[in-house]
Scaffold this motif. Sequence first.
Motif, PDB file in Angstrom:
ATOM      1  N   GLN A  22       0.802  -1.224   0.000  1.00 44.15           N
ATOM      2  CA  GLN A  22       0.000   0.000   0.000  1.00 44.15           C
ATOM      3  C   GLN A  22       0.837   1.276   0.000  1.00 44.15           C
ATOM      4  O   GLN A  22       0.341   2.336  -0.374  1.00 44.15           O
ATOM      5  N   HIS A 117       0.764  -9.384   4.775  1.00 42.07           N
ATOM      6  CA  HIS A 117      -0.350  -8.438   4.752  1.00 42.07           C
ATOM      7  C   HIS A 117      -0.943  -8.440   3.336  1.00 42.07           C
ATOM      8  O   HIS A 117      -0.654  -7.565   2.525  1.00 42.07           O
ATOM      9  N   PHE A 118      -1.698  -9.469   3.038  1.00 47.76           N
ATOM     10  CA  PHE A 118      -2.505  -9.609   1.806  1.00 47.76           C
ATOM     11  C   PHE A 118      -1.720  -9.909   0.525  1.00 47.76           C
ATOM     12  O   PHE A 118      -2.318 -10.239  -0.479  1.00 47.76           O
ATOM     13  N   ASN A 161      -1.741 -10.665   8.816  1.00 45.63           N
ATOM     14  CA  ASN A 161      -2.770  -9.645   8.964  1.00 45.63           C
ATOM     15  C   ASN A 161      -4.117 -10.180   8.504  1.00 45.63           C
ATOM     16  O   ASN A 161      -4.249 -10.642   7.368  1.00 45.63           O
ATOM     17  N   GLU A 162      -5.092 -10.145   9.365  1.00 42.53           N
ATOM     18  CA  GLU A 162      -6.498 -10.388   9.023  1.00 42.53           C
ATOM     19  C   GLU A 162      -6.736 -11.647   8.194  1.00 42.53           C
ATOM     20  O   GLU A 162      -7.209 -11.578   7.050  1.00 42.53           O
ATOM     21  N   HIS A 218      -9.042  -8.908  12.330  1.00 40.30           N
ATOM     22  CA  HIS A 218     -10.091  -7.934  12.020  1.00 40.30           C
ATOM     23  C   HIS A 218     -11.402  -8.416  12.650  1.00 40.30           C
ATOM     24  O   HIS A 218     -11.841  -9.526  12.398  1.00 40.30           O
ATOM     25  N   ASN A 277      -7.911  -5.246  14.769  1.00 36.17           N
ATOM     26  CA  ASN A 277      -8.157  -4.275  13.704  1.00 36.17           C
ATOM     27  C   ASN A 277      -9.659  -4.025  13.699  1.00 36.17           C
ATOM     28  O   ASN A 277     -10.446  -4.963  13.534  1.00 36.17           O
ATOM     29  N   TYR A 279     -12.918  -1.458  12.431  1.00 32.57           N
ATOM     30  CA  TYR A 279     -13.412  -0.350  11.606  1.00 32.57           C
ATOM     31  C   TYR A 279     -14.922  -0.123  11.672  1.00 32.57           C
ATOM     32  O   TYR A 279     -15.358   1.002  11.883  1.00 32.57           O
ATOM     33  N   GLU A 338      -4.936  -1.791  14.176  1.00 32.21           N
ATOM     34  CA  GLU A 338      -5.483  -0.865  13.174  1.00 32.21           C
ATOM     35  C   GLU A 338      -6.813  -0.329  13.659  1.00 32.21           C
ATOM     36  O   GLU A 338      -7.629  -1.077  14.194  1.00 32.21           O
ATOM     37  N   TRP A 376      -4.752   3.625  11.676  1.00 31.60           N
ATOM     38  CA  TRP A 376      -4.651   3.385  10.240  1.00 31.60           C
ATOM     39  C   TRP A 376      -5.151   4.639   9.550  1.00 31.60           C
ATOM     40  O   TRP A 376      -6.328   4.896   9.599  1.00 31.60           O
ATOM     41  N   GLU A 383      -5.520   1.728  -1.437  1.00 26.99           N
ATOM     42  CA  GLU A 383      -6.515   1.009  -0.641  1.00 26.99           C
ATOM     43  C   GLU A 383      -7.029  -0.230  -1.384  1.00 26.99           C
ATOM     44  O   GLU A 383      -8.196  -0.346  -1.696  1.00 26.99           O
ATOM     45  N   TRP A 384      -6.155  -1.136  -1.711  1.00 24.69           N
ATOM     46  CA  TRP A 384      -6.511  -2.432  -2.311  1.00 24.69           C
ATOM     47  C   TRP A 384      -7.498  -2.250  -3.470  1.00 24.69           C
ATOM     48  O   TRP A 384      -7.240  -1.445  -4.359  1.00 24.69           O
ATOM     49  N   PHE A 394      -7.384   7.243   4.125  1.00 27.75           N
ATOM     50  CA  PHE A 394      -7.310   6.930   5.554  1.00 27.75           C
ATOM     51  C   PHE A 394      -6.222   7.702   6.301  1.00 27.75           C
ATOM     52  O   PHE A 394      -6.041   7.491   7.494  1.00 27.75           O
TER      53      PHE A 394
HETATM   54  C1  BGC Z   1      -6.458  -3.689   6.146  1.00 32.54           C
HETATM   55  C2  BGC Z   1      -5.732  -2.509   5.574  1.00 32.54           C
HETATM   56  C3  BGC Z   1      -6.724  -1.573   4.909  1.00 32.54           C
HETATM   57  C4  BGC Z   1      -7.680  -1.091   5.977  1.00 32.54           C
HETATM   58  C5  BGC Z   1      -8.668  -0.032   5.534  1.00 32.54           C
HETATM   59  C6  BGC Z   1      -7.739  -3.322   6.868  1.00 32.54           C
HETATM   60  O1  BGC Z   1      -8.675  -4.335   6.730  1.00 32.54           O
HETATM   61  O2  BGC Z   1      -5.598  -4.426   6.969  1.00 32.54           O
HETATM   62  O3  BGC Z   1      -4.749  -2.955   4.702  1.00 32.54           O
HETATM   63  O4  BGC Z   1      -6.148  -0.539   4.211  1.00 32.54           O
HETATM   64  O5  BGC Z   1      -8.406  -2.203   6.440  1.00 32.54           O
HETATM   65  O6  BGC Z   1      -9.653  -0.514   4.714  1.00 32.54           O
END
Ligand code: BGC
Length: 455
Positions: A22, A117-118, A161-162, A218, A277, A279, A338, A376, A383-384, A394
Amino acid sequence: MVDFSMVFPAGFLWGTATAAHQVEGGSPPNNWTRWEEAGRVFRQQRAGLACDWWGGRYAEDFERAAELHNNAHRFSVEWSRVEPEPGRYDDAALQHYADMVSALHARGLAPLITLHHFSNPLWIEDQGGWTNPATIGHFERFVQRVVEALGGGVSTWCTINEPMVYATQGYLFGYFPPGARSFGQTIRVAENLLRAHAAAYHAIKALQPDAQVGLAKHQIALKPGFPALVHRRALNIVDNFFNRAFVHALTTGTLRFPSRTVSVPEARDTLDWIGLNYYYRFRVTFNLLAPRQLFLRQARPRDGIPGPGDTGEIWPEGLFGEIKRLFEMTGKPLYITENGVPDIDDSIRPLALIRSLRSVWQAINHNYPVRGYFFWSLVDNFEWAEGYDPRFRFGLYGCDAETQQRVKRRSADLYGEIGAANALTAEMVRRYVPGQAEALFPGVKVKSSVELPQP
Ligand code: BGC
């Protein structure tokens, strides 16, 4: 009443989190560069230069983190750089990461390093990626190489990660590479990631017995649709599948999905800490036609803030409950590895940050052992699947991937003040989110009329 401060424990880690693909720019062939070339990212975008960390701009961004009084940073190592072909390790790439670790130490920032990480090297992807159990051994050897190269400067490692985001986005929803849509593959990938975590955990401990090894999980907050009686069953299915099963396996060695139970004894008790993590919150409605969406809908915001696109609502107060249950499930110290919000205008980020930290502070004051908080993210980045969609920025700093210009957002100032004080104060709240202080902290408006006796 005295003015209010939420003071964090001495030694609390304040940092930000990033991930290699990223921010680095110019990634060698990996599953994401292929996905980008196939036009599967927002507006056919590619990561391109990203934040140009591979070109050396990590140093100026670490400087920014230090100016914000951070004392830690989380970044990830890109496997496709370190091992571009099977068994061929690139010493220059490892040296680059060692330099990044030194650059953090030079600024008083403790490194927390993520090993997956992905992103995967293309050669891994081409032999079936994480559906292939052979990937576990390849990952273990890669981890050994990285620990040998960086271990002198790193004592805290995040293996993966996740895992459940990686498994579901790539193999159930088809939104991440390789774009599969299969329950069977999703479960196989989760299982292999669990074995890979266990292998990495033991390999790191063998090389570095004092290392602190964990994983970033996550968690999504869930609420049932109306009527709750009907939808709660769907909620429990999602909750067990996405939030609980993997964490349970890390302590017991048994991975239990609705369709399959696997015993992975080597995974038992493989956490020194657990990363959260966090959100969004989603509403779960039982809809027989939508099991592949895991019955999820964006929650109808009431206490929350609507998130962009198909994401859930932003509901910072969910942190408390997720901290509580991760601790109850693992009994281990936690890091918030995160937490953040997409917000190009920085109009909701200061409030979301304040509410998030209030929730973390409340958890700490219930004696949950949260040791640090990684926002984060430090700078806007790739952003993927959302690429550089303006709705998914972010960063505490804006970053234009083309011009490489950084712009400091107000949230960065706020985060810097919090780090400097090791506290969130009512006075900061009044300045950064005027008008919200009373709602957030009942009683803060009333100033003390009584002088406290001096010691
Ligand atoms: C991921 C990050 C991503 C972030 C925001 C997370 O699930 O680990 O790589 O950028 O979410 O969407």
